[in-house]
Design a protein around this motif. Structure first.
Motif, PDB file in Angstrom:
ATOM      1  N   PHE A   1       3.507 -17.962  40.720  1.00 27.28           N
ATOM      2  CA  PHE A   1       3.843 -18.307  41.991  1.00 27.28           C
ATOM      3  C   PHE A   1       4.621 -17.494  43.116  1.00 27.28           C
ATOM      4  O   PHE A   1       4.388 -17.232  44.198  1.00 27.28           O
ATOM      5  N   LEU A   2       5.227 -16.441  41.971  1.00 27.64           N
ATOM      6  CA  LEU A   2       6.083 -15.463  42.800  1.00 27.64           C
ATOM      7  C   LEU A   2       5.524 -14.183  42.753  1.00 27.64           C
ATOM      8  O   LEU A   2       6.175 -12.959  43.437  1.00 27.64           O
ATOM      9  N   GLY A   3       4.808 -13.893  41.964  1.00 28.75           N
ATOM     10  CA  GLY A   3       4.188 -12.579  41.918  1.00 28.75           C
ATOM     11  C   GLY A   3       4.869 -11.830  40.422  1.00 28.75           C
ATOM     12  O   GLY A   3       5.704 -12.553  39.778  1.00 28.75           O
ATOM     13  N   ASP A   4       4.497 -10.820  39.906  1.00 29.16           N
ATOM     14  CA  ASP A   4       4.772 -10.247  38.900  1.00 29.16           C
ATOM     15  C   ASP A   4       6.338  -9.752  38.704  1.00 29.16           C
ATOM     16  O   ASP A   4       7.094 -10.164  37.604  1.00 29.16           O
ATOM     17  N   HIS A   5       6.779  -9.076  39.621  1.00 28.52           N
ATOM     18  CA  HIS A   5       8.018  -8.473  39.440  1.00 28.52           C
ATOM     19  C   HIS A   5       8.970  -9.162  40.290  1.00 28.52           C
ATOM     20  O   HIS A   5       9.288  -8.986  41.447  1.00 28.52           O
ATOM     21  N   ILE A   6       9.477 -10.295  39.553  1.00 26.41           N
ATOM     22  CA  ILE A   6      10.626 -11.008  40.415  1.00 26.41           C
ATOM     23  C   ILE A   6      11.944 -10.792  39.624  1.00 26.41           C
ATOM     24  O   ILE A   6      12.011 -10.662  38.392  1.00 26.41           O
ATOM     25  N   GLN A   7      12.845 -10.631  40.269  1.00 21.22           N
ATOM     26  CA  GLN A   7      14.223 -10.478  39.847  1.00 21.22           C
ATOM     27  C   GLN A   7      14.834 -11.891  39.358  1.00 21.22           C
ATOM     28  O   GLN A   7      16.008 -12.058  39.922  1.00 21.22           O
ATOM     29  N   ALA A   8      14.264 -12.847  38.937  1.00 21.88           N
ATOM     30  CA  ALA A   8      14.682 -14.062  38.863  1.00 21.88           C
ATOM     31  C   ALA A   8      15.109 -14.281  37.228  1.00 21.88           C
ATOM     32  O   ALA A   8      14.504 -13.913  36.306  1.00 21.88           O
ATOM     33  N   LYS A   9      16.536 -14.802  36.864  1.00 22.10           N
ATOM     34  CA  LYS A   9      16.817 -15.025  35.758  1.00 22.10           C
ATOM     35  C   LYS A   9      16.940 -16.296  35.281  1.00 22.10           C
ATOM     36  O   LYS A   9      17.820 -17.122  36.093  1.00 22.10           O
ATOM     37  N   VAL A  10      16.462 -16.471  34.147  1.00 21.52           N
ATOM     38  CA  VAL A  10      16.817 -18.148  33.397  1.00 21.52           C
ATOM     39  C   VAL A  10      17.928 -18.099  32.688  1.00 21.52           C
ATOM     40  O   VAL A  10      17.989 -17.140  31.880  1.00 21.52           O
ATOM     41  N   LEU A  11      18.797 -18.958  32.682  1.00 20.54           N
ATOM     42  CA  LEU A  11      20.001 -18.856  31.937  1.00 20.54           C
ATOM     43  C   LEU A  11      19.613 -19.875  30.897  1.00 20.54           C
ATOM     44  O   LEU A  11      19.453 -20.842  31.055  1.00 20.54           O
TER      45      LEU A  11
END
Lengths: 174, 204
Positions: B121-131
Protein backbone atom coordinates in the motif's frame (compact mmCIF):
# COMPACT_ATOMS: atom_id res chain seq x y z
CA UNK A 1 16.70 15.89 96.69
CA UNK A 2 16.58 14.75 93.07
CA UNK A 3 20.36 14.96 92.66
CA UNK A 4 21.06 12.60 95.54
CA UNK A 5 18.31 10.19 94.55
CA UNK A 6 19.54 9.11 91.07
CA UNK A 7 21.35 5.79 90.88
CA UNK A 8 24.23 5.85 88.40
CA UNK A 9 24.63 2.34 86.98
CA UNK A 10 28.26 1.81 87.74
CA UNK A 11 30.25 -1.13 86.42
CA UNK A 12 30.08 -3.17 89.60
CA UNK A 13 26.34 -2.80 89.99
CA UNK A 14 24.02 -5.37 88.47
CA UNK A 15 22.24 -2.63 86.49
CA UNK A 16 25.35 -1.95 84.42
CA UNK A 17 24.49 -1.60 80.73
CA UNK A 18 20.76 -1.56 81.36
CA UNK A 19 19.98 0.79 78.46
CA UNK A 20 21.88 -1.11 75.72
CA UNK A 21 19.90 -2.19 72.69
CA UNK A 22 22.32 -2.35 69.77
CA UNK A 23 22.98 -6.03 70.33
CA UNK A 24 19.34 -6.72 69.56
CA UNK A 25 19.41 -5.14 66.08
CA UNK A 26 20.35 -7.27 63.01
CA UNK A 27 24.02 -7.13 62.09
CA UNK A 28 24.89 -4.82 59.18
CA UNK A 29 27.68 -5.91 56.87
CA UNK A 30 29.83 -2.85 56.06
CA UNK A 31 29.40 -1.83 52.37
CA UNK A 32 32.29 -2.34 49.99
CA UNK A 33 32.99 0.55 47.69
CA UNK A 34 33.74 -1.28 44.44
CA UNK A 35 30.68 -2.45 42.51
CA UNK A 36 31.57 -5.11 39.99
CA UNK A 37 28.25 -5.51 38.30
CA UNK A 38 27.80 -8.04 35.53
CA UNK A 39 24.16 -8.95 34.96
CA UNK A 40 23.21 -11.82 32.69
CA UNK A 41 20.65 -11.67 29.92
CA UNK A 42 17.67 -13.95 29.68
CA UNK A 43 16.37 -14.68 26.25
CA UNK A 44 14.66 -18.04 26.14
CA UNK A 45 12.79 -19.64 23.31
CA UNK A 46 9.14 -18.74 23.21
CA UNK A 47 9.11 -16.69 26.37
CA UNK A 48 11.17 -13.75 25.35
CA UNK A 49 12.47 -11.52 28.09
CA UNK A 50 14.91 -8.76 27.51
CA UNK A 51 17.85 -8.44 29.87
CA UNK A 52 18.96 -5.03 31.06
CA UNK A 53 17.63 -2.19 28.98
CA UNK A 54 18.70 1.43 29.28
CA UNK A 55 16.26 4.21 28.54
CA UNK A 56 18.36 7.30 27.90
CA UNK A 57 16.82 10.74 27.79
CA UNK A 58 18.88 13.70 26.61
CA UNK A 59 17.93 17.32 26.38
CA UNK A 60 19.14 20.86 26.86
CA UNK A 61 16.47 21.62 29.43
CA UNK A 62 17.26 20.21 32.87
CA UNK A 63 13.80 20.43 34.44
CA UNK A 64 12.09 18.67 31.54
CA UNK A 65 14.56 15.81 31.51
CA UNK A 66 14.40 15.27 35.25
CA UNK A 67 10.65 15.33 35.36
CA UNK A 68 10.39 13.00 32.40
CA UNK A 69 12.84 10.58 34.02
CA UNK A 70 10.77 10.66 37.19
CA UNK A 71 7.65 10.00 35.16
CA UNK A 72 9.22 6.99 33.44
CA UNK A 73 10.44 5.60 36.74
CA UNK A 74 7.03 5.90 38.36
CA UNK A 75 5.36 4.39 35.31
CA UNK A 76 7.61 1.35 35.59
CA UNK A 77 6.82 1.08 39.29
CA UNK A 78 3.14 1.07 38.58
CA UNK A 79 3.48 -1.48 35.80
CA UNK A 80 5.56 -3.63 38.17
CA UNK A 81 8.65 -3.67 36.00
CA UNK A 82 11.84 -4.03 37.97
CA UNK A 83 14.00 -0.93 37.81
CA UNK A 84 17.66 -1.61 38.58
CA UNK A 85 18.95 1.93 38.73
CA UNK A 86 18.16 5.37 37.49
CA UNK A 87 21.19 7.57 37.28
CA UNK A 88 22.44 10.65 35.49
CA UNK A 89 25.32 10.87 33.08
CA UNK A 90 27.69 13.85 33.37
CA UNK A 91 26.50 16.98 31.59
CA UNK A 92 28.28 18.25 28.51
CA UNK A 93 28.65 21.96 27.97
CA UNK A 94 28.76 23.43 24.49
CA UNK A 95 29.74 27.01 23.77
CA UNK A 96 28.09 28.57 20.76
CA UNK A 97 29.77 31.65 19.34
CA UNK A 98 27.96 33.90 16.92
CA UNK A 99 30.33 35.91 14.77
CA UNK A 100 28.42 38.91 13.51
CA UNK A 101 30.15 40.53 10.58
CA UNK A 102 27.83 43.52 10.39
CA UNK A 103 29.18 46.70 11.86
CA UNK A 104 31.45 45.93 14.81
CA UNK A 105 32.60 42.32 15.12
CA UNK A 106 30.74 40.94 18.06
CA UNK A 107 30.85 37.52 19.53
CA UNK A 108 27.67 36.52 21.21
CA UNK A 109 28.27 33.53 23.38
CA UNK A 110 25.63 30.99 24.23
CA UNK A 111 26.44 28.27 26.68
CA UNK A 112 24.38 25.14 26.18
CA UNK A 113 24.40 22.26 28.64
CA UNK A 114 23.26 18.81 27.54
CA UNK A 115 21.80 16.67 30.32
CA UNK A 116 21.30 12.91 30.27
CA UNK A 117 19.23 10.70 32.50
CA UNK A 118 19.22 6.90 32.34
CA UNK A 119 16.63 4.49 33.70
CA UNK A 120 17.72 0.86 33.76
CA UNK A 121 15.04 -1.79 33.48
CA UNK A 122 15.09 -5.53 33.82
CA UNK A 123 12.66 -8.27 33.05
CA UNK A 124 10.70 -6.73 30.21
CA UNK A 125 8.59 -9.30 28.41
CA UNK A 126 8.55 -8.98 24.65
CA UNK A 127 4.76 -8.83 24.43
CA UNK A 128 4.77 -5.81 26.69
CA UNK A 129 7.85 -3.99 25.42
CA UNK A 130 6.28 -2.33 22.34
CA UNK A 131 3.33 -1.09 24.42
CA UNK A 132 5.69 0.48 26.93
CA UNK A 133 7.71 2.07 24.17
CA UNK A 134 4.57 3.49 22.63
CA UNK A 135 3.39 4.97 25.89
CA UNK A 136 6.73 6.60 26.51
CA UNK A 137 6.99 7.86 22.94
CA UNK A 138 3.55 9.42 22.95
CA UNK A 139 4.27 11.19 26.24
CA UNK A 140 7.63 12.60 25.25
CA UNK A 141 7.97 16.31 25.94
CA UNK A 142 9.30 18.62 23.26
CA UNK A 143 13.04 18.82 22.99
CA UNK A 144 13.76 15.51 24.70
CA UNK A 145 15.48 12.77 22.74
CA UNK A 146 14.68 9.22 23.71
CA UNK A 147 16.96 6.23 23.22
CA UNK A 148 16.33 2.65 24.27
CA UNK A 149 19.21 0.22 24.08
CA UNK A 150 20.53 -2.87 25.74
CA UNK A 151 22.95 -2.47 28.57
CA UNK A 152 26.52 -3.34 27.70
CA UNK A 153 29.80 -3.28 29.55
CA UNK A 154 30.88 -0.24 27.62
CA UNK A 155 27.83 1.63 28.94
CA UNK A 156 28.71 0.65 32.46
CA UNK A 157 32.31 1.70 32.05
CA UNK A 158 31.41 5.08 30.62
CA UNK A 159 30.18 6.07 34.05
CA UNK A 160 33.52 5.33 35.71
CA UNK A 161 36.49 7.66 35.57
CA UNK A 162 39.86 6.38 34.51
CA UNK A 163 42.72 6.76 36.93
CA UNK A 164 45.90 7.60 35.04
CA UNK A 165 48.20 7.38 38.10
CA UNK A 166 46.98 3.91 38.96
CA UNK A 167 47.48 2.80 35.39
CA UNK A 168 50.99 4.22 35.33
CA UNK A 169 51.92 2.42 38.52
CA UNK A 170 50.48 -0.83 37.22
CA UNK A 171 52.45 -0.43 34.01
CA UNK A 172 55.61 0.19 36.00
CA UNK A 173 55.07 -2.83 38.17
CA UNK A 174 54.51 -5.27 35.34
CA UNK B 1 8.31 23.91 36.21
CA UNK B 2 10.67 24.28 39.13
CA UNK B 3 10.17 27.66 40.66
CA UNK B 4 10.72 27.10 44.35
CA UNK B 5 14.06 27.03 46.11
CA UNK B 6 16.06 28.01 43.05
CA UNK B 7 19.29 29.93 43.42
CA UNK B 8 20.20 32.98 41.37
CA UNK B 9 22.01 32.16 38.13
CA UNK B 10 25.27 33.79 37.07
CA UNK B 11 23.53 36.23 34.82
CA UNK B 12 21.15 37.37 37.55
CA UNK B 13 23.99 37.83 40.02
CA UNK B 14 25.84 39.94 37.50
CA UNK B 15 22.76 42.06 36.93
CA UNK B 16 22.29 42.65 40.65
CA UNK B 17 25.92 43.63 41.14
CA UNK B 18 25.80 46.09 38.30
CA UNK B 19 22.63 47.65 39.61
CA UNK B 20 24.30 48.17 42.94
CA UNK B 21 27.31 49.70 41.24
CA UNK B 22 25.08 52.10 39.35
CA UNK B 23 23.32 53.14 42.54
CA UNK B 24 26.62 53.76 44.28
CA UNK B 25 27.79 55.84 41.35
CA UNK B 26 24.77 58.08 41.55
CA UNK B 27 25.09 58.60 45.27
CA UNK B 28 28.81 59.18 45.49
CA UNK B 29 31.16 60.17 42.71
CA UNK B 30 34.47 58.71 43.84
CA UNK B 31 33.59 55.25 42.63
CA UNK B 32 34.54 56.21 39.09
CA UNK B 33 38.21 55.79 39.81
CA UNK B 34 37.78 52.42 41.51
CA UNK B 35 35.54 50.83 38.98
CA UNK B 36 38.02 51.04 36.12
CA UNK B 37 37.69 47.37 35.29
CA UNK B 38 34.05 47.70 34.33
CA UNK B 39 32.68 45.59 31.53
CA UNK B 40 31.90 47.19 28.21
CA UNK B 41 28.64 45.35 27.84
CA UNK B 42 26.21 45.54 30.73
CA UNK B 43 24.03 42.64 31.69
CA UNK B 44 20.95 44.78 31.17
CA UNK B 45 21.95 45.42 27.56
CA UNK B 46 22.36 41.73 26.92
CA UNK B 47 18.93 41.05 28.31
CA UNK B 48 17.38 43.63 26.07
CA UNK B 49 19.13 42.17 23.06
CA UNK B 50 17.85 38.71 23.91
CA UNK B 51 14.32 39.97 24.33
CA UNK B 52 14.39 41.55 20.92
CA UNK B 53 15.61 38.33 19.39
CA UNK B 54 12.85 36.44 21.11
CA UNK B 55 10.22 38.77 19.77
CA UNK B 56 11.55 38.30 16.28
CA UNK B 57 11.41 34.52 16.56
CA UNK B 58 8.22 32.97 15.34
CA UNK B 59 7.37 29.39 16.18
CA UNK B 60 5.84 27.14 13.55
CA UNK B 61 2.05 27.14 13.69
CA UNK B 62 0.38 24.23 15.39
CA UNK B 63 -2.81 24.36 13.41
CA UNK B 64 -1.67 23.81 9.87
CA UNK B 65 -3.48 24.46 6.60
CA UNK B 66 -4.73 20.92 6.43
CA UNK B 67 -6.56 21.41 9.69
CA UNK B 68 -8.44 24.40 8.38
CA UNK B 69 -9.42 22.69 5.17
CA UNK B 70 -10.02 19.37 6.97
CA UNK B 71 -8.17 17.55 4.26
CA UNK B 72 -7.99 14.03 5.53
CA UNK B 73 -5.48 12.72 3.04
CA UNK B 74 -2.54 14.77 4.27
CA UNK B 75 -0.29 13.89 7.17
CA UNK B 76 0.21 17.36 8.51
CA UNK B 77 -3.10 17.79 10.24
CA UNK B 78 -3.71 17.15 13.93
CA UNK B 79 -0.05 17.36 14.81
CA UNK B 80 -0.59 16.55 18.46
CA UNK B 81 -2.44 13.25 18.09
CA UNK B 82 -1.78 9.99 16.30
CA UNK B 83 -3.04 9.34 12.79
CA UNK B 84 -3.97 5.94 11.35
CA UNK B 85 -4.00 4.89 7.72
CA UNK B 86 -7.28 3.64 6.30
CA UNK B 87 -7.60 2.13 2.85
CA UNK B 88 -10.61 1.14 0.83
CA UNK B 89 -10.42 -2.54 0.06
CA UNK B 90 -12.60 -5.06 -1.64
CA UNK B 91 -13.40 -8.15 0.37
CA UNK B 92 -15.79 -10.68 -1.04
CA UNK B 93 -18.42 -8.54 -2.63
CA UNK B 94 -18.19 -5.40 -0.55
CA UNK B 95 -15.89 -2.46 -0.73
CA UNK B 96 -15.00 -1.44 2.78
CA UNK B 97 -12.80 1.03 4.57
CA UNK B 98 -10.21 -1.04 6.39
CA UNK B 99 -6.79 -0.87 7.86
CA UNK B 100 -4.44 -2.22 5.18
CA UNK B 101 -4.99 -5.94 4.99
CA UNK B 102 -3.26 -8.76 3.14
CA UNK B 103 -3.78 -12.50 3.24
CA UNK B 104 -1.36 -14.57 5.20
CA UNK B 105 0.67 -17.03 3.17
CA UNK B 106 1.59 -20.24 4.98
CA UNK B 107 5.24 -20.35 5.90
CA UNK B 108 5.44 -16.63 6.56
CA UNK B 109 5.66 -15.03 9.96
CA UNK B 110 2.79 -12.71 10.89
CA UNK B 111 5.11 -9.77 11.13
CA UNK B 112 6.42 -10.22 7.60
CA UNK B 113 2.83 -10.38 6.38
CA UNK B 114 2.24 -7.02 8.00
CA UNK B 115 5.35 -5.62 6.38
CA UNK B 116 4.22 -6.92 3.04
CA UNK B 117 0.87 -5.23 3.54
CA UNK B 118 2.69 -1.98 4.16
CA UNK B 119 4.82 -2.48 1.07
CA UNK B 120 1.81 -3.11 -1.15
CA UNK B 121 0.00 0.00 0.00
CA UNK B 122 2.77 2.46 0.61
CA UNK B 123 5.45 1.53 -1.89
CA UNK B 124 8.69 -0.31 -1.36
CA UNK B 125 10.85 2.14 0.49
CA UNK B 126 8.90 3.08 3.56
CA UNK B 127 10.55 4.03 6.75
CA UNK B 128 7.95 2.45 8.97
CA UNK B 129 9.06 0.31 11.84
CA UNK B 130 7.12 -2.59 13.31
CA UNK B 131 7.89 -3.05 16.97
CA UNK B 132 7.96 -6.59 18.27
CA UNK B 133 6.64 -9.78 16.78
CA UNK B 134 3.45 -9.98 18.80
CA UNK B 135 0.18 -8.71 17.27
CA UNK B 136 -1.79 -6.03 19.01
CA UNK B 137 -5.29 -7.36 18.49
CA UNK B 138 -7.37 -9.82 16.53
CA UNK B 139 -10.74 -9.70 14.88
CA UNK B 140 -12.65 -12.86 14.05
CA UNK B 141 -15.55 -13.00 11.68
CA UNK B 142 -17.56 -15.67 9.97
CA UNK B 143 -18.20 -15.66 6.26
CA UNK B 144 -21.80 -15.31 5.09
CA UNK B 145 -23.48 -18.63 4.44
CA UNK B 146 -22.98 -18.60 0.70
CA UNK B 147 -19.19 -18.83 0.82
CA UNK B 148 -18.83 -21.16 3.77
CA UNK B 149 -17.25 -24.51 3.00
CA UNK B 150 -16.33 -27.42 5.26
CA UNK B 151 -13.01 -26.01 6.36
CA UNK B 152 -13.33 -22.26 5.94
CA UNK B 153 -15.93 -20.99 8.34
CA UNK B 154 -14.48 -17.57 8.84
CA UNK B 155 -11.32 -15.57 9.04
CA UNK B 156 -9.14 -13.99 11.67
CA UNK B 157 -7.45 -10.67 11.16
CA UNK B 158 -4.36 -9.83 13.21
CA UNK B 159 -3.38 -6.24 13.77
CA UNK B 160 0.14 -4.91 14.00
CA UNK B 161 1.34 -1.43 14.78
CA UNK B 162 4.12 0.32 12.91
CA UNK B 163 5.67 3.74 13.33
CA UNK B 164 6.42 6.04 10.43
CA UNK B 165 9.87 7.47 10.87
CA UNK B 166 9.59 10.27 8.36
CA UNK B 167 6.57 12.04 7.00
CA UNK B 168 7.86 11.89 3.46
CA UNK B 169 5.21 10.00 1.55
CA UNK B 170 5.64 11.72 -1.78
CA UNK B 171 6.89 8.52 -3.37
CA UNK B 172 3.88 6.54 -2.25
CA UNK B 173 1.72 5.25 -5.07
CA UNK B 174 -1.57 4.64 -3.45
CA UNK B 175 -3.92 3.21 -5.98
CA UNK B 176 -6.95 3.04 -3.79
CA UNK B 177 -8.46 5.81 -1.68
CA UNK B 178 -6.62 6.40 1.50
CA UNK B 179 -7.19 8.49 4.58
CA UNK B 180 -5.24 9.46 7.64
CA UNK B 181 -7.65 9.60 10.53
CA UNK B 182 -7.48 10.02 14.27
CA UNK B 183 -9.04 7.63 16.74
CA UNK B 184 -12.27 9.58 17.09
CA UNK B 185 -12.84 9.84 13.37
CA UNK B 186 -12.45 6.10 12.91
CA UNK B 187 -16.07 5.67 13.85
CA UNK B 188 -17.14 7.45 10.68
CA UNK B 189 -15.57 4.86 8.45
CA UNK B 190 -15.30 1.49 10.08
CA UNK B 191 -17.99 -1.01 10.87
CA UNK B 192 -19.01 -1.28 14.50
CA UNK B 193 -17.74 -4.77 15.36
CA UNK B 194 -14.43 -4.19 13.64
CA UNK B 195 -14.23 -0.80 15.26
CA UNK B 196 -14.71 -2.15 18.74
CA UNK B 197 -11.84 -4.57 18.43
CA UNK B 198 -9.57 -2.05 16.82
CA UNK B 199 -10.26 0.63 19.39
CA UNK B 200 -9.00 -1.55 22.17
CA UNK B 201 -5.37 -1.18 21.25
CA UNK B 202 -5.18 2.31 19.86
CA UNK B 203 -3.68 5.08 21.96
CA UNK B 204 -4.47 8.66 21.31
Amino acid sequence: DALLGCHRSYRSRPTHGIGKFKYLLPKEVPKRRKEKVQMKEISEGTEYQYGDINIQMTSYDLCLVEHFAQYVHRLCNRLSIQVNESYAMPTKTNEVLFLEERGSKMQLDAVLTTHQRVVQIRGLSSTFAPILLEIIQSNQPEGVHLLMKQHTEADFKSRLKSRPELEELLAEMS
Amino acid sequence: IELEKSHYSDHEMRKLEEEEQLKKKKESLYDEDEARGKTVIMAQDLEEKWEQKFLRFKAAPRITDADKSNDRTSLSRKLDSNLMLLVKQKIGNQELWLLPQVEWQPGETLRSTAERAMATFLGDHIQAKVLGNAPYGIYKYKFPRAIRTENNVGAKVFFFKAYLQSSDLSQAELKADYLWVTKKELGDYLKSEYLKKVNRFLLD
